[in-house]
Each structure stands twice: as structure tokens, then as C-alpha cells.
Design a protein around this motif. Structure first.
Motif, mmCIF file in Angstrom:
data_model
loop_
_atom_site.group_PDB
_atom_site.id
_atom_site.type_symbol
_atom_site.label_atom_id
_atom_site.label_comp_id
_atom_site.label_asym_id
_atom_site.label_seq_id
_atom_site.Cartn_x
_atom_site.Cartn_y
_atom_site.Cartn_z
ATOM 1 N N GLY A 150 49.765 14.241 19.643
ATOM 2 C CA GLY A 150 49.228 14.275 21.000
ATOM 3 C C GLY A 150 50.039 15.177 21.917
ATOM 4 N N MET A 151 51.360 15.059 21.854
ATOM 5 C CA MET A 151 52.220 15.917 22.673
ATOM 6 C C MET A 151 52.040 17.386 22.314
ATOM 7 N N SER A 152 51.915 17.662 21.033
ATOM 8 C CA SER A 152 51.765 19.040 20.583
ATOM 9 C C SER A 152 50.450 19.637 21.065
ATOM 10 N N VAL A 153 49.367 18.890 20.944
ATOM 11 C CA VAL A 153 48.064 19.384 21.383
ATOM 12 C C VAL A 153 48.046 19.572 22.897
ATOM 13 N N VAL A 154 48.601 18.620 23.645
ATOM 14 C CA VAL A 154 48.643 18.739 25.104
ATOM 15 C C VAL A 154 49.493 19.949 25.507
ATOM 16 N N THR A 155 50.638 20.131 24.864
ATOM 17 C CA THR A 155 51.494 21.288 25.158
ATOM 18 C C THR A 155 50.755 22.584 24.864
ATOM 19 N N PHE A 156 50.054 22.639 23.725
ATOM 20 C CA PHE A 156 49.288 23.826 23.364
ATOM 21 C C PHE A 156 48.218 24.122 24.415
ATOM 22 N N LEU A 157 47.480 23.097 24.815
ATOM 23 C CA LEU A 157 46.406 23.298 25.797
ATOM 24 C C LEU A 157 46.947 23.740 27.157
ATOM 25 N N VAL A 158 48.052 23.150 27.588
ATOM 26 C CA VAL A 158 48.631 23.518 28.884
ATOM 27 C C VAL A 158 49.084 24.974 28.861
ATOM 28 N N PHE A 159 49.820 25.370 27.814
ATOM 29 C CA PHE A 159 50.312 26.738 27.763
ATOM 30 C C PHE A 159 49.174 27.732 27.532
ATOM 31 N N ASN A 160 48.308 27.434 26.585
ATOM 32 C CA ASN A 160 47.270 28.377 26.191
ATOM 33 C C ASN A 160 46.168 28.495 27.246
ATOM 34 N N ASN A 161 45.687 27.382 27.765
ATOM 35 C CA ASN A 161 44.527 27.403 28.652
ATOM 36 C C ASN A 161 44.870 27.399 30.138
ATOM 37 N N LEU A 162 45.862 26.620 30.533
ATOM 38 C CA LEU A 162 46.167 26.516 31.964
ATOM 39 C C LEU A 162 47.151 27.584 32.441
ATOM 40 N N LEU A 163 48.194 27.847 31.648
ATOM 41 C CA LEU A 163 49.212 28.810 32.070
ATOM 42 C C LEU A 163 48.920 30.229 31.595
ATOM 43 N N GLY A 164 48.005 30.376 30.662
ATOM 44 C CA GLY A 164 47.677 31.707 30.158
ATOM 45 C C GLY A 164 48.721 32.288 29.234
ATOM 46 N N VAL A 165 49.552 31.433 28.630
ATOM 47 C CA VAL A 165 50.558 31.885 27.674
ATOM 48 C C VAL A 165 50.007 31.600 26.282
ATOM 49 N N PRO A 166 49.578 32.638 25.583
ATOM 50 C CA PRO A 166 48.947 32.392 24.283
ATOM 51 C C PRO A 166 49.955 31.935 23.230
ATOM 52 N N LEU A 167 49.651 30.813 22.612
ATOM 53 C CA LEU A 167 50.432 30.301 21.490
ATOM 54 C C LEU A 167 49.562 30.419 20.242
ATOM 55 N N PRO A 168 50.192 30.629 19.085
ATOM 56 C CA PRO A 168 49.378 30.720 17.865
ATOM 57 C C PRO A 168 48.674 29.400 17.593
ATOM 58 N N GLY A 169 47.364 29.483 17.410
ATOM 59 C CA GLY A 169 46.572 28.278 17.213
ATOM 60 C C GLY A 169 46.422 27.883 15.767
ATOM 61 N N GLY A 170 46.560 28.839 14.861
ATOM 62 C CA GLY A 170 46.404 28.536 13.447
ATOM 63 C C GLY A 170 44.987 28.115 13.138
ATOM 64 N N PRO A 171 44.812 27.298 12.119
ATOM 65 C CA PRO A 171 43.465 26.891 11.720
ATOM 66 C C PRO A 171 42.752 26.026 12.759
ATOM 67 N N LEU A 172 43.471 25.445 13.682
ATOM 68 C CA LEU A 172 42.849 24.604 14.709
ATOM 69 C C LEU A 172 42.361 25.417 15.900
ATOM 70 N N MET A 173 42.516 26.729 15.862
ATOM 71 C CA MET A 173 42.145 27.561 17.006
ATOM 72 C C MET A 173 40.663 27.452 17.343
ATOM 73 N N GLU A 174 39.816 27.295 16.338
ATOM 74 C CA GLU A 174 38.392 27.182 16.592
ATOM 75 C C GLU A 174 38.054 25.900 17.324
ATOM 76 N N VAL A 175 38.865 24.852 17.155
ATOM 77 C CA VAL A 175 38.620 23.565 17.789
ATOM 78 C C VAL A 175 38.901 23.634 19.282
ATOM 79 N N PHE A 176 39.955 24.370 19.669
ATOM 80 C CA PHE A 176 40.370 24.410 21.067
ATOM 81 C C PHE A 176 39.830 25.670 21.710
#
Length: 176
Positions: A150-176
């Protein structure tokens, strides 16, 4: 009562270095400051600049301050200053270092660094968070991985979607 140099026992170089071990931190600060300044000078001048402060200003300031702190600390150490011993009441100073915990934390961090490009941040971050919790003593095998995920997904979403800092999504990139 003060002692003169005649009353003190002769000290060898190892003893002197042990008493002035903080000078190692000074050397590390000098090396780090020199590295930051060297990299700052190498920043191209045609780099995109917005406003009156260019891209070299902050690294030069940080590198210079590292050198100033190193000099001030070295002066204090050579004048007899010493770092204060740990004074926390929950710290047992006679206990040896817990190298197992340190190595487990390093392993979790290195696993994250190796896996982030392969499986993406959500999975590698979950491994990092769960590994850190395990290394620090948590042994709940159901709750800990769920919280880590949960922490990892929330951190990914905050950085990737809200802050605009792209993090590697890997195979889950299509989900988010």
C-alpha cells in the motif's frame, strides 16, 4: 587540574588518531565538497535558466558550505573539541553494534536498486518497505507485506501522478 605535556604519557600516532577521529569526518566533508564544486563547475552555461539564479548557484553554495563546515570542525577538533557521547537513556553504550540489522537494511535497499528497473517502483518499493520493517523487528507476515504494498503504490501514485516525477512502473504501469 591541568596536566603539562611532561606529565602526559607519550602518545603514538595511533593513539593521536584515535583521539582525533573526527578528522575523518572533516576529510569526508572536504572530499564531498570538492566533488560537488567540481560537478557544479562542469554544468554547461547554456543550460536552460529561468530567472536570475542559474543552475550552478545552489551546487556551488552547498559545496562551499561543506568546505567551510569541514574547516570549522577540523579547527575545533585540533583545539581539543570532542563530540559528545550518546546520552540517550534508552541506549546501551556497552552493547555491540547490531550488524545483522544494518546488513538486512542494506540488502533491502540494494534489492530495491537492482529491481526498480526490472519490475518497477511499486513492486521494488514494496520489497524495500517490507524488508526495512522486517530488518527493524516486525514479524507479522500478513500485515507487513500488505502495508508495504500500500505504501509503495501510494508513493508511486503521488510521485508519478501528482508531482509529475516519473518513476518506473514496470509491469503494473498499465494498471495505474
Amino acid at each position: 587540574m591541568t596536566t603539562t605535556t611532561e606529565e602526559r604519557p607519550q602518545q603514538g600516532p595511533k593513539s593521536w588518531l584515535r583521539e582525533h577521529s573526527e578528522l575523518g569526518i572533516c576529510a569526508l566533508l572536504v572530499l564531498l565538497g570538492a566533488l560537488v564544486l567540481t560537478d557544479a563547475v562542469r554544468i554547461p552555461t547554456d543550460f536552460a535558466q529561468r530567472g536570475p539564479v542559474g543552475p550552478k548557484a545552489v551546487p556551488i553554495l552547498v559545496g562551499s558550505l561543506l568546505l567551510v563546515v569541514a574547516v570549522l570542525l577540523a579547527r575545533d577538533v585540533l583545539r581539543g573539541g570532542r563530540g559528545e557521547a550518546e546520552g540517550g537513556e534508552d541506549v546501551d553504550l556497552s552493547a555491540p553494534a547490531d550488524w545483522r540489522t544494518v546488513l538486512l537494511l542494506c540488502g533491502a535497499f540494494l534489492a530495491n536498486a537492482v529491481l526498480i528497473g526490472v519490475v518497477g517502483f511499486p513492486i521494488s518499493g514494496a520489497i524495500l518497505f517490507w524488508g526495512a520493517a522486517y530488518a527493524l523487528g516486525s514479524r507479522n507476515l500478513v500485515r507487513d507485506p500488505l502495508i508495504a504494498a500500500g505504501m509503495s503504490v501510494v508513493t508511486f501514485l503521488v510521485f508519478n501522478n501528482l508531482l509529475g516525477v516519473p518513476l518506473p512502473g514496470g509491469p503494473l504501469m498499465e494498471v495505474f
